[in-house]
Design a protein around this motif. Structure first.
Motif: not given
Length: 411
Positions: A376-383
């Motif tokens: 999971v890329d927190i900055k790009k996709n924090p869902e």
């Protein structure tokens, strides 16, 4: 005891003989090795003489004993390196990618290697440092190039092999974790021998301890097996190339780009080794020990039970509350660490894992949720991520470089 001296004025083997004779004439010196090529002398004895006596003996022979100067240049370089390190930490998030889907380009491998070289200091810097600081040698740069040549050779060979295979191939995680633990424990042991707290002769391990001329080369050969996230990312790219030449080329370029940071650690070790005095040797031993402890604690073999112990002693296994039918847990990324607001959940009830971050995330982003095999890329996709734990135990949350980790406990 052993000490290194810097001698000025030597130009030939005759000079070496004169200086050696002068040093052996000083009370307390039992043996002396002199080199006009490096302008150094190594003396040994149970109780070494004072600087004044050594200086008089060397000057009487027609040469000069160089005084130690405060290394302002070194301090400035080190300060600059620290500034660059923290400034470029933020680039980790922007240079991460899926190696199985990204087209391989020379520019990408070069950029990735340069940024990942900062991570290499944390993973392999201690090993590189110990190859230069653990032994008195006339030509420390030789050990630098031996270690680097062994490391780059092992990278290149691994790329060629993976490129030839062209299919999924991974080294057992347990093997790499054991290797990491052994390397950390060995560095701690080495630091204790450096300050004479442990006096053990292990002739069969001389090549590891640094007494052999080929020791750093063999140590470098083991680097391709280290459980390093950035290294394994490049190895996956080499694997996906399905071409031995391209795979070897990818790993060769990556090895060259990560070399400067590790060379700097070896240079630091050589500089410390060149300074005389018991206090400096203690400082060097402390640095090796700290790096060894860091490496040991990074191995999940030690980190997991230690984390359990801390949680049990501090009572931090606070159960997550149930909100709208979900056990809600937040994972916060802050300055290279993971912080869970609740560390425990119940099995059989859905969990909603949310994310937040602030400041420089370093290698903590993307986050690898190993229990659902998802990055999971927190900055790009924090869902939020929703999942239901079915069994009791602990769920590992680790950074993409396998350096920073935490655990969510299932009761």
């Amino acid at each position: 005891m052993e000490r290194k001296l810097d001698i000025a004025g030597m130009t030939c083997s005759t000079c070496e003989a004169k200086v050696k004779k002068a040093l052996l004439g000083v009370e307390g010196v039992k043996s002396a090795q002199v080199s006009h090529a490096t302008g150094t002398a190594f003396i040994k004895g149970k109780t070494l003489p004072s600087d004044k006596d050594l200086k008089q003996a060397v000057e009487k022979a027609g040469y000069a004993l160089r005084k130690e100067k405060f290394p302002w240049g070194f301090i400035g370089l080190l300060t600059g390196a620290i500034v660059v390190f923290f400034a470029t930490q933020s680039l980790y998030g922007s240079l991460t990618f899926d190696p199985t889907n990204t087209e391989v380009t020379l520019g990408l491998v070069v950029a990735y290697g340069l940024v990942s070289s900062l991570h290499c200091i944390g993973m392999c810097g201690g090993i590189a440092f110990s190859t230069s600081v653990s032994a008195q040698v006339k030509n420390p740069m030789r050990r630098v190039w031996q270690y680097q040549s062994g490391r780059i050779l092992s990278y290149t060979i691994s790329g060629i092999v993976l490129g030839m295979m062209g299919k999924v191939f991974t080294i057992s995680p347990m093997f790499t974790n054991i290797l990491l633990l052994v390397a950390g424990l060995w560095m701690i042991f080495l630091s204790l021998t450096m300050v004479k707290l442990i006096k053990v002769n292990l002739p069969e391990f001389n090549f590891i301890k640094g007494k052999s001329d080929r020791g750093p080369f063999f140590i470098g050969l083991l680097n391709a097996l280290m459980p390093c996230g950035s290294l394994q990312t490049m190895q996956v790219m080499a694997l996906g190339s399905a071409n031995p030449l391209l795979g070897g080329g990818i790993m060769l370029v990556f090895g060259l780009m990560t070399a400067p940071s590790l060379i700097s650690m070896q240079w630091l070790g050589a500089r410390i080794n060149a300074i005389n005095g018991r206090r400096i040797q203690i400082v060097a031993a402390v640095l090796v020990a700290l790096m060894g402890i860091q490496m040991t604690l990074r191995s999940p073999i030690v980190a997991a039970p230690l984390n359990d112990l801390v949680m049990n002693l501090t009572g931090q296994k606070t159960m997550a509350p149930v909100v709208d039918g979900y056990q809600t847990v937040n994972l916060h990324l802050d300055r290279g660490t993971y912080v869970l607001d609740y560390a425990a959940v119940k099995a059989g009830i859905p969990v909603k894992l949310t994310f937040s971050w602030e400041g420089i995330t370093g290698c903590t982003n993307p986050v690898n949720l190993t229990f659902i095999n998802r990055m999971v890329d927190i900055k790009k996709n924090p869902e939020p991520i929703i999942f239901t734990p079915e069994e009791t135990g602990k769920l590992e949350i680790v950074c993409w470089m396998d350096m920073v980790r935490t655990y969510l406990y299932v009761n």
